[in-house]
Design a protein around this motif. Structure first.
Motif, PDB file in Angstrom:
ATOM      1  N   ARG A 127       0.849  -1.201   0.000  1.00 12.93           N
ATOM      2  CA  ARG A 127       0.000   0.000   0.000  1.00 12.93           C
ATOM      3  C   ARG A 127       0.880   1.244   0.000  1.00 12.93           C
ATOM      4  NH1 ARG A 127      -3.209  -1.725   4.682  1.00 12.93           N
ATOM      5  NH2 ARG A 127      -4.742  -3.198   3.927  1.00 12.93           N
ATOM      6  N   GLY A 171       3.996   2.253  10.643  1.00 14.36           N
ATOM      7  CA  GLY A 171       3.061   1.125  10.734  1.00 14.36           C
ATOM      8  C   GLY A 171       3.227   0.395  12.053  1.00 14.36           C
ATOM      9  N   ASN A 172       2.157  -0.193  12.520  1.00 11.81           N
ATOM     10  CA  ASN A 172       2.166  -0.924  13.789  1.00 11.81           C
ATOM     11  C   ASN A 172       1.727  -2.365  13.598  1.00 11.81           C
ATOM     12  OD1 ASN A 172       1.432   1.371  16.589  1.00 11.81           O
ATOM     13  ND2 ASN A 172       3.256   1.026  15.370  1.00 11.81           N
ATOM     14  N   ASN A 174       2.861  -6.572  12.273  1.00 16.04           N
ATOM     15  CA  ASN A 174       3.933  -7.531  12.560  1.00 16.04           C
ATOM     16  C   ASN A 174       5.153  -7.313  11.674  1.00 16.04           C
ATOM     17  OD1 ASN A 174       1.105  -9.346  12.660  1.00 16.04           O
ATOM     18  ND2 ASN A 174       2.347  -9.315  14.507  1.00 16.04           N
ATOM     19  N   VAL A 175       4.921  -6.839  10.446  1.00 14.52           N
ATOM     20  CA  VAL A 175       6.054  -6.604   9.549  1.00 14.52           C
ATOM     21  C   VAL A 175       6.900  -5.430  10.059  1.00 14.52           C
ATOM     22  CG1 VAL A 175       6.731  -5.996   7.187  1.00 14.52           C
ATOM     23  CG2 VAL A 175       4.861  -7.604   7.558  1.00 14.52           C
ATOM     24  N   ALA A 176       6.228  -4.381  10.563  1.00 14.14           N
ATOM     25  CA  ALA A 176       6.958  -3.217  11.086  1.00 14.14           C
ATOM     26  C   ALA A 176       7.870  -3.632  12.240  1.00 14.14           C
ATOM     27  CB  ALA A 176       5.959  -2.153  11.545  1.00 14.14           C
ATOM     28  N   ASP A 178       8.978  -6.625  12.893  1.00 10.86           N
ATOM     29  CA  ASP A 178      10.039  -7.511  12.362  1.00 10.86           C
ATOM     30  C   ASP A 178      11.222  -6.676  11.878  1.00 10.86           C
ATOM     31  OD1 ASP A 178       8.697  -9.911  12.735  1.00 10.86           O
ATOM     32  OD2 ASP A 178       8.124 -10.175  10.630  1.00 10.86           O
ATOM     33  N   ARG A 216      -0.287   5.106  13.599  1.00  8.45           N
ATOM     34  CA  ARG A 216      -1.244   6.205  13.435  1.00  8.45           C
ATOM     35  C   ARG A 216      -2.318   6.189  14.517  1.00  8.45           C
ATOM     36  NH1 ARG A 216      -4.732   4.728   7.970  1.00  8.45           N
ATOM     37  NH2 ARG A 216      -5.243   2.588   8.533  1.00  8.45           N
ATOM     38  N   GLN A 221      -4.438  -0.294  19.814  1.00 11.37           N
ATOM     39  CA  GLN A 221      -4.800  -0.737  18.456  1.00 11.37           C
ATOM     40  C   GLN A 221      -3.622  -1.364  17.691  1.00 11.37           C
ATOM     41  OE1 GLN A 221      -5.572   2.641  19.442  1.00 11.37           O
ATOM     42  NE2 GLN A 221      -7.570   1.968  20.186  1.00 11.37           N
ATOM     43  N   SER A 223      -0.875  -4.004  16.357  1.00 15.41           N
ATOM     44  CA  SER A 223      -1.081  -5.450  16.115  1.00 15.41           C
ATOM     45  C   SER A 223       0.095  -6.319  16.567  1.00 15.41           C
ATOM     46  CB  SER A 223      -1.280  -5.728  14.623  1.00 15.41           C
ATOM     47  OG  SER A 223      -2.144  -4.837  14.040  1.00 15.41           O
ATOM     48  N   SER A 341       5.529   0.461   6.229  1.00 15.15           N
ATOM     49  CA  SER A 341       5.019  -0.892   6.446  1.00 15.15           C
ATOM     50  C   SER A 341       3.532  -0.826   6.781  1.00 15.15           C
ATOM     51  CB  SER A 341       5.804  -1.544   7.586  1.00 15.15           C
ATOM     52  OG  SER A 341       5.353  -2.857   7.772  1.00 15.15           O
ATOM     53  N   TYR A 344      -0.273  -4.901   2.654  1.00 17.52           N
ATOM     54  CA  TYR A 344      -0.152  -5.341   1.257  1.00 17.52           C
ATOM     55  C   TYR A 344      -1.524  -5.441   0.603  1.00 17.52           C
ATOM     56  CZ  TYR A 344       4.549  -6.889   2.609  1.00 17.52           C
ATOM     57  OH  TYR A 344       5.840  -6.931   3.059  1.00 17.52           O
ATOM     58  N   TRP A 379      -4.070 -14.736   0.747  1.00 19.88           N
ATOM     59  CA  TRP A 379      -4.301 -13.294   0.797  1.00 19.88           C
ATOM     60  C   TRP A 379      -5.120 -12.778  -0.379  1.00 19.88           C
ATOM     61  CZ3 TRP A 379       0.830 -10.621   2.861  1.00 19.88           C
ATOM     62  CH2 TRP A 379       0.965 -10.944   4.213  1.00 19.88           C
ATOM     63  N   ALA A 384      -4.735  -9.182   2.869  1.00 18.08           N
ATOM     64  CA  ALA A 384      -3.412  -9.447   3.454  1.00 18.08           C
ATOM     65  C   ALA A 384      -3.452  -9.360   4.970  1.00 18.08           C
ATOM     66  CB  ALA A 384      -2.398  -8.454   2.889  1.00 18.08           C
ATOM     67  N   GLY A 386      -3.690 -12.013   8.796  1.00 15.24           N
ATOM     68  CA  GLY A 386      -3.700 -13.349   9.387  1.00 15.24           C
ATOM     69  C   GLY A 386      -2.314 -13.969   9.435  1.00 15.24           C
TER      70      GLY A 386
HETATM   71  P1  NAP Z   1      -0.939  -4.967   8.869  1.00 13.55           P
HETATM   72  O1  NAP Z   1      -0.992  -5.961   9.944  1.00 13.55           O
HETATM   73  O2  NAP Z   1      -2.149  -4.729   8.051  1.00 13.55           O
HETATM   74  O3  NAP Z   1      -0.476  -3.584   9.546  1.00 13.55           O
HETATM   75  C1  NAP Z   1      -0.460  -2.414   8.822  1.00 13.55           C
HETATM   76  C2  NAP Z   1      -0.192  -1.253   9.755  1.00 13.55           C
HETATM   77  O4  NAP Z   1      -0.108  -0.070   8.945  1.00 13.55           O
HETATM   78  C3  NAP Z   1      -1.291  -1.006  10.776  1.00 13.55           C
HETATM   79  O5  NAP Z   1      -0.713  -0.577  11.970  1.00 13.55           O
HETATM   80  C4  NAP Z   1      -2.101   0.136  10.115  1.00 13.55           C
HETATM   81  O6  NAP Z   1      -2.737   0.962  11.049  1.00 13.55           O
HETATM   82  C5  NAP Z   1      -0.982   0.895   9.465  1.00 13.55           C
HETATM   83  N1  NAP Z   1      -1.451   1.751   8.363  1.00 13.55           N
HETATM   84  C6  NAP Z   1      -2.237   1.405   7.319  1.00 13.55           C
HETATM   85  N2  NAP Z   1      -2.426   2.459   6.507  1.00 13.55           N
HETATM   86  C7  NAP Z   1      -1.727   3.488   7.048  1.00 13.55           C
HETATM   87  C8  NAP Z   1      -1.529   4.829   6.684  1.00 13.55           C
HETATM   88  N3  NAP Z   1      -2.082   5.341   5.570  1.00 13.55           N
HETATM   89  N4  NAP Z   1      -0.762   5.607   7.474  1.00 13.55           N
HETATM   90  C9  NAP Z   1      -0.197   5.112   8.579  1.00 13.55           C
HETATM   91  N5  NAP Z   1      -0.335   3.835   8.992  1.00 13.55           N
HETATM   92  C10 NAP Z   1      -1.101   3.029   8.235  1.00 13.55           C
HETATM   93  O7  NAP Z   1       0.191  -5.279   7.804  1.00 13.55           O
HETATM   94  P2  NAP Z   1       1.586  -6.023   7.905  1.00 13.55           P
HETATM   95  O8  NAP Z   1       2.342  -5.673   9.131  1.00 13.55           O
HETATM   96  O9  NAP Z   1       2.191  -5.800   6.574  1.00 13.55           O
HETATM   97  O10 NAP Z   1       1.187  -7.549   8.048  1.00 13.55           O
HETATM   98  C11 NAP Z   1       0.419  -8.206   7.017  1.00 13.55           C
HETATM   99  C12 NAP Z   1      -0.048  -9.544   7.522  1.00 13.55           C
HETATM  100  O11 NAP Z   1       1.072 -10.427   7.681  1.00 13.55           O
HETATM  101  C13 NAP Z   1      -0.702  -9.461   8.886  1.00 13.55           C
HETATM  102  O12 NAP Z   1      -1.808 -10.285   8.929  1.00 13.55           O
HETATM  103  C14 NAP Z   1       0.341  -9.988   9.813  1.00 13.55           C
HETATM  104  O13 NAP Z   1      -0.200 -10.574  10.965  1.00 13.55           O
HETATM  105  C15 NAP Z   1       1.049 -11.000   8.951  1.00 13.55           C
HETATM  106  N6  NAP Z   1       2.427 -11.218   9.460  1.00 13.55           N
HETATM  107  C16 NAP Z   1       2.603 -12.138  10.423  1.00 13.55           C
HETATM  108  C17 NAP Z   1       3.858 -12.332  10.956  1.00 13.55           C
HETATM  109  C18 NAP Z   1       4.053 -13.379  12.007  1.00 13.55           C
HETATM  110  O14 NAP Z   1       3.376 -14.365  12.006  1.00 13.55           O
HETATM  111  N7  NAP Z   1       4.963 -13.183  12.919  1.00 13.55           N
HETATM  112  C19 NAP Z   1       4.933 -11.577  10.536  1.00 13.55           C
HETATM  113  C20 NAP Z   1       4.722 -10.651   9.561  1.00 13.55           C
HETATM  114  C21 NAP Z   1       3.443 -10.462   9.029  1.00 13.55           C
HETATM  115  P3  NAP Z   1      -4.265   0.726  11.463  1.00 13.55           P
HETATM  116  O15 NAP Z   1      -4.251  -0.377  12.457  1.00 13.55           O
HETATM  117  O16 NAP Z   1      -4.678   2.025  12.015  1.00 13.55           O
HETATM  118  O17 NAP Z   1      -5.008   0.346  10.190  1.00 13.55           O
END
Ligand code: NAP
Length: 409
Positions: A127, A171-172, A174-176, A178, A216, A221, A223, A341, A344, A379, A384, A386
């Motif tokens: 994104r 971003g907050n 799991n990828v952030a 990591d 943000r 909130q 994750s 971060s 996706y 996904w 994207a 879980g």
């Molecule tokens: P994510 O979990 O969707 O987190 C995205 C973060 O970005 C959220 O904190 C979101 O805030 C923030 N965000 C979105 N739009 C924004 C904006 N315009 N400005 C500022 N912040 C913004 O994405 P992800 O970290 O890429 O993870 C993707 C998936 O992979 C998740 O399901 C995750 O659990 C999984 N994953 C799992 C593991 C693991 O098993 N250890 C590791 C990596 C990834 P809001 O909450 O306010 O929307």
């Protein structure tokens, strides 16, 4: 290191004699050898229905996000590849790599040739923030940075300047966290990981001493998992910190916090504990700082990133559905690296319906809307989100749908 890099198994290429029972077997094509595709293949095999499975993968090596997305210091999670290795070793399964489904072959062609086609391509597109300076050198999306340190061929030739003092991670999720942890790891810790060798070398020489993770919304909130947050307190040279003022909750967040149980409660408690330093400041070579209720509004620099401008947010809406709304308050953080971060999205595929709003292939329990014999999992089916268990559960259910439908025809 991950397995699955051995010779590509191809039933056709070994010239197997097509006996009658073999030719009667149902054939399933799975597009994508990431975790969802592999779990789906595993479930089809487990059914004992004698299905033949061709897995078609764009890249040269299988296992998608497990190989190129899961943090390289989370070796336990990566061990699921042993299960995937066993799937690929099964004589009923063939893996074809370097195949770009959608272009050649088309999905239409696959549907003509197979009894069922399961799409499991994941969601590759990151994104965008849509702010000025987003594409300055020094500002990168998580997909590029994570891909690079995990040796993804699409990002292998990327160059990152880690000779800067401060990195900001937006971003907050799991990828952030990591990425923040990998940036904070000591050379000795990095040596025990699955990092790509070039990335390990550059990260070991990194001069980054401040990693600022910006959310943000608020700490309630975020994750992050409690395990991820605990890991930060156990690092050799890094220390997580969070100013107590960042942890103050508004009324609606307080109500959300009161309703938290289990993992959610443990994660919040861990974040709150960061207000008290886990070690003396002088011992922490790298500070991982958590900031909340801030959104980037501009990435600034002449020719490369020099700072990021943030605005202060407040939360609006009802508990359980709180959104960040900008206020007039702003601040500037000097930094040389910005890692975005924010999640996706899946890309549309030629010949397959696509929901442009949710960025998924519209489906009911994995059956693609209006396309008999075409299925979707992972996904690109539900967005994207879980953990790996989510992918396994969905892919197993989709395999069940495939088998039920094939039996009915
Ligand atoms: P994510 O979990 O969707 O987190 C995205 C973060 O970005 C959220 O904190 C979101 O805030 C923030 N965000 C979105 N739009 C924004 C904006 N315009 N400005 C500022 N912040 C913004 O994405 P992800 O970290 O890429 O993870 C993707 C998936 O992979 C998740 O399901 C995750 O659990 C999984 N994953 C799992 C593991 C693991 O098993 N250890 C590791 C990596 C990834 P809001 O909450 O306010 O929307």
């Amino acid at each position: 290191m991950l397995g699955g890099g051995g010779p590509v198994v191809s039933a056709d290429s070994v010239g197997r004699k097509a006996d009658l029972s073999e030719s009667r077997k149902k054939r399933v094509a799975i597009v994508g050898a990431g975790p969802s595709g592999m779990f789906c293949a595993a479930a089809l095999l487990r059914s004992g229905k004698g299905v033949r499975i061709d897995i078609l993968e764009r890249l040269a090596l299988p296992y998608g996000l497990v190989r190129y997305g899961v943090a390289p210091d989370h070796l336990e999670i990566r061990r699921v590849t042993r299960q995937f290795d066993r799937v690929l070793a099964d004589g009923a399964v063939s893996l074809r790599t370097g195949v770009q489904v959608g272009e050649s072959p088309s999905v239409e062609k696959l549907r003509r040739e197979y009894d069922a086609v399961v799409l499991a391509m994941g969601a590759d597109r990151h994104r965008r923030l849509g702010i000025s300076g987003e594409d300055l050198p020094g500002s990168y999306d998580a997909g590029a940075f994570v891909g690079w340190y995990n040796g993804h061929p699409d990002f292998a030739d990327r160059r990152f300047d880690l000779g800067v003092d401060t990195a900001v991670v937006i971003g907050n999720g799991n990828v952030a966290i990591d990425m923040a942890r990998i940036l904070g790891r000591s050379p000795r810790e990095l040596a025990g990981t699955d990092l790509a060798p070039a990335a390990r070398e550059l990260l070991a020489a990194s001069r980054i001493r401040r990693v600022i993770v910006v959310g943000r919304r608020g700490p309630v909130q975020a994750s992050f998992t409690p395990v991820e947050l605990r890991e930060l307190t156990e690092m050799e040279r890094a220390m997580p910190v969070c100013d107590a003022s960042e942890l103050a909750l508004d009324e609606a967040s307080r109500r959300e916090a009161e309703a938290l149980t289990g993992q959610g409660r443990a994660a919040l408690d861990r974040l709150i504990s960061y207000a008290v330093p886990v070690r003396a400041e002088a011992e922490a070579e790298v500070r991982i700082e958590f900031r909340f209720l801030c959104s980037p509004i501009e990435i600034v620099g002449r020719g490369k990133v020099e700072s990021v401008r943030l605005c202060r947010n407040r939360l609006v809406g009802e508990p359980g559905d709180l959104r960040a709304e900008p206020t007039a308050e702003t601040e500037t953080i000097l930094c040389g690296l910005v890692l975005r971060s924010i999640g996706y999205q899946a890309d549309p595929m030629t010949g397959v319906p696509f929901d442009e709003v949710r960025c998924v292939i519209p489906n009911g329990e994995g059956r693609v809307d209006g396309q008999p014999g075409l299925y979707v999992t992972g996904w690109s089916a539900y967005g994207a989100r879980g953990l790996i268990g989510t992918a396994k559960k969905h892919a197993t259910a989709v395999a069940g749908a495939v088998l039920t439908d094939m039996q009915a025809t």
